[in-house]
Design an enzyme around this catalytic site. Structure first.
Site, PDB file in Angstrom:
ATOM      1  N   ALA A  50      27.923  57.293  70.357  1.00 25.61           N
ATOM      2  CA  ALA A  50      28.065  55.949  70.949  1.00 25.61           C
ATOM      3  C   ALA A  50      26.807  55.667  71.768  1.00 25.61           C
ATOM      4  O   ALA A  50      25.964  56.552  71.961  1.00 25.61           O
ATOM      5  CB  ALA A  50      29.293  55.886  71.835  1.00 25.61           C
ATOM      6  N   LYS A  51      26.663  54.463  72.205  1.00 22.25           N
ATOM      7  CA  LYS A  51      25.565  54.123  73.124  1.00 22.25           C
ATOM      8  C   LYS A  51      25.946  52.837  73.838  1.00 22.25           C
ATOM      9  O   LYS A  51      26.744  52.051  73.326  1.00 22.25           O
ATOM     10  CB  LYS A  51      24.261  53.903  72.344  1.00 22.25           C
ATOM     11  CG  LYS A  51      23.004  54.077  73.168  1.00 22.25           C
ATOM     12  CD  LYS A  51      22.660  55.534  73.376  1.00 22.25           C
ATOM     13  CE  LYS A  51      21.355  55.733  74.097  1.00 22.25           C
ATOM     14  NZ  LYS A  51      20.954  57.156  74.084  1.00 22.25           N
ATOM     15  N   GLY A  52      25.359  52.654  75.011  1.00 19.17           N
ATOM     16  CA  GLY A  52      25.655  51.434  75.744  1.00 19.17           C
ATOM     17  C   GLY A  52      24.499  51.043  76.621  1.00 19.17           C
ATOM     18  O   GLY A  52      23.517  51.782  76.758  1.00 19.17           O
TER      19      GLY A  52
END
Lengths: 172, 409
Positions: B101-103
């Site tokens: 994931a990434k944000g």
């Protein structure tokens, strides 16, 4: 003697030259343009047909409304034998794919042949039986394939190919 | 070329070699969930600012999703998605039980006061807390964020879900963080570099290094290289670069940088610019700062024989091809900088066990995971006669693919 295409037809293979001549004289020749139906599914005729020139397609109307091509007939092919030997509506339509010449032998003419030249009539019957047997065998294969397709434990071929790839060459 | 396209290019190359169908490639590449949120913030001066935040969860086939949270003005959906997919392959390459994931928040972090940063972080947690958590998705520090931001994150998360330090990693050591987390990426880089040099039958003590970036990754890599006797001859940071062909005194440079806030004008060195650093006459080049710094424009000029991608995607795909022809070995980012996420994993494990490891245990376990991962990638590259990058992707995609097959869709 009919033309070479007819002479080479399997229908005539076992006939003597004399028988060959008599049968071909009994037959009626008709010409069909490309796209024209020679026999129509559901309709009844009482002749045996021999494709003398051209190509035809055997087409069946399916339950889902679509027309499915079943086979392509080349010069020398015999058709209409189901309704010929077992009177009833044709099980499929035969359409001329190219301009086609058809020779037909009516049931009455065949009965006449049976009386006059029973050996020739038997040879034609044996040939037609062999054709029917071949078609029945092919039908059996299709049925088996359909049954397998319908009841196969795994329908997700792509998923299984994926699994097979990941567990064979690429499992480090 | 967008980040996501760049990131998926290597994926498609590897998937092509593996013979995966188009549909299966799509299945593996499509993100599971993308969240885009508005964060309105009252600034210290009374103005109202509105920012856009993202959390993109790419794949959870192998476990809860894991990936950084960046505060940077260039953050956009495309970049976050590209980085989220990279995390999926990265956690798979080092075989830790996570997805990717990434944000991030699109904000110029330099314009925020400490109080504004605190409030911004908490408001972001307010809108994404339901989709993250120790068993769902565990953020970590990235560009523009640090241990303090993670502490705020944990604190705000616990207001909704109760005490749960495993909801985020990279926390301060005093607040459930792990020993050895900060040095992890740099240390991992050096373990892998050592392994690579060993395969090339080179001694680290007879090898010269240039490092671009002297932050969390570059400085720790430099420290560890110096400890092992490596000769670091050039380093750079945002202020510029320094060069000494005899080798830099790294312990002194570290003290100097922490005192002055930069490496420039370090006594006994010549100044070089960033291009000079990249094309310096060294054996090993370690780009440890930004992505996209080595392109088709400068790849031909680079003299190093080994490039260690300590940053994410510092080598563009075009440059990568040039290196392949020049026989320059590139250690790919999804392996090279995986030390960070690996020690994040250790932090999560410690938090869940409520048991703290000492730094030696962290370092030993990190060394084991990095070495095993390197050996595996090297073995695949040799067996299949492909680059280390494609080998790493084959390994990562294979593991994610098998997890997908086992779990079902």
């Amino acid at each position: 003697m009919p033309d070479a295409a007819i002479a080479h037809s399997p229908l005539f293979t076992n006939l003597s030259p004399d028988e060959c001549r008599i049968v071909s004289e009994m037959m009626t020749a008709s010409c069909y343009e490309s796209g024209e139906a020679i026999i129509t599914e559901g309709k009844e005729t009482s002749s045996l047909y021999l494709l003398s020139h051209g190509t035809c397609r055997v087409r069946k109307h399916m339950g889902n409304g679509a027309d499915q091509d079943l086979d392509t007939l080349e010069a020398g092919a015999v058709f209409g034998e189901i309704s010929f030997f077992c009177p009833g509506p044709h099980s499929a339509t035969v359409v001329a794919e190219t301009r086609a010449t058809i020779l037909s032998l009516s049931r009455e003419q065949f009965h006449e042949l049976q009386r006059e030249r029973p050996t020739a009539a038997l040879k034609i019957t044996l040939h037609a039986t062999a054709t029917l047997a071949r078609r029945l065998r092919r039908m059996d294969e299709w049925t088996c394939a359909l049954v397998e397709k319908g009841t196969a434990p795994e329908k997700h071929t792509e998923w299984h190919e994926f699994r097979a790839q990941l567990y064979s060459n690429w499992n480090f | 070329m967008s980040s996501y396209e760049d990131a998926s290019r290597y994926f498609h190359q590897a998937a092509g070699i593996m013979g995966l169908s188009k549909n299966m490639q799509k299945l593996l590449l499509t993100p599971e969930r993308e969240m885009k949120v508005q964060i309105a913030l009252e600034r210290d001066n009374g103005e109202i600012s509105t920012f856009i935040g993202y959390r993109i969860q790419h794949n959870s086939a192998r476990g809860p999703m894991k990936g950084g949270l960046r505060f940077h003005h260039e953050v956009d959906e495309d970049e976050v998605l590209g980085l989220a997919t990279l995390m999926t392959w990265k956690t798979a390459v080092v075989n830790i039980p996570y997805g990717g994931a990434k944000g991030g928040i699109s904000v110029n972090v330099k314009e925020l006061t400490q109080g504004e940063k605190d409030r911004l972080t908490r408001k972001f947690v307010d809108v994404i807390h339901d989709m993250v958590g120790p068993d769902k998705d565990i953020p970590a520090p990235d560009m523009g964020t640090n241990a303090q931001v993670m502490a705020w994150f944990m604190n705000q998360y616990s207001k909704f879900h109760g005490f749960n330090p495993a909801c985020v990693t990279g926390k301060p050591v005093e607040l459930h963080g792990s020993e050895g987390r900060e040095e992890a990426t740099g240390r991992g880089v050096v373990t892998l570099t050592e392994r690579l040099l060993n395969k090339a039958r080179r001694e680290i003590t007879e090898t010269t290094f240039a490092i671009q970036g002297f932050g969390n990754v570059g400085s720790h890599a430099a420290r560890r290289l110096a400890e092992l006797g490596g000769k670091v001859v050039a380093v750079s940071d945002v202020s510029g670069g320094i060069w000494n062909p005899e080798g830099l005194d790294i312990p002194k440079l570290l003290d100097y940088a922490s005192e002055t806030g930069s490496i420039s004008n370090f006594p006994g060195t010549d100044a070089i610019d960033n291009d000079g650093l990249l094309t310096a006459d060294v054996d090993v080049l370690i780009p440890a700062a930004l992505g996209g710094v080595i392109t088709s424009d400068n790849a031909a000029e680079i003299r190093a024989k080994y490039i260690i991608e300590a940053a994410n995607a510092p080598v563009t795909p075009e440059a990568d091809e040039i290196f392949a022809h020049k026989n320059v070995i590139v250690l790919p980012d999804i392996l090279a900088n995986a030390g960070g996420v690996t020690v994040s994993y250790f932090e999560w494990v410690q938090n869940r066990q409520h048991f703290k490891w000492d730094v030696n245990r962290v370092r030993d376990e990190l060394h084991r995971i990095m070495s095993d991962s390197f050996d595996k990638v090297w073995q695949i590259a040799e067996e299949k006669d492909i680059s280390l990058r494609l080998a790493a992707y084959l390994l990562g995609i294979g593991r994610v693919g098998r997890a997908t097959v086992l779990g079902g869709i």
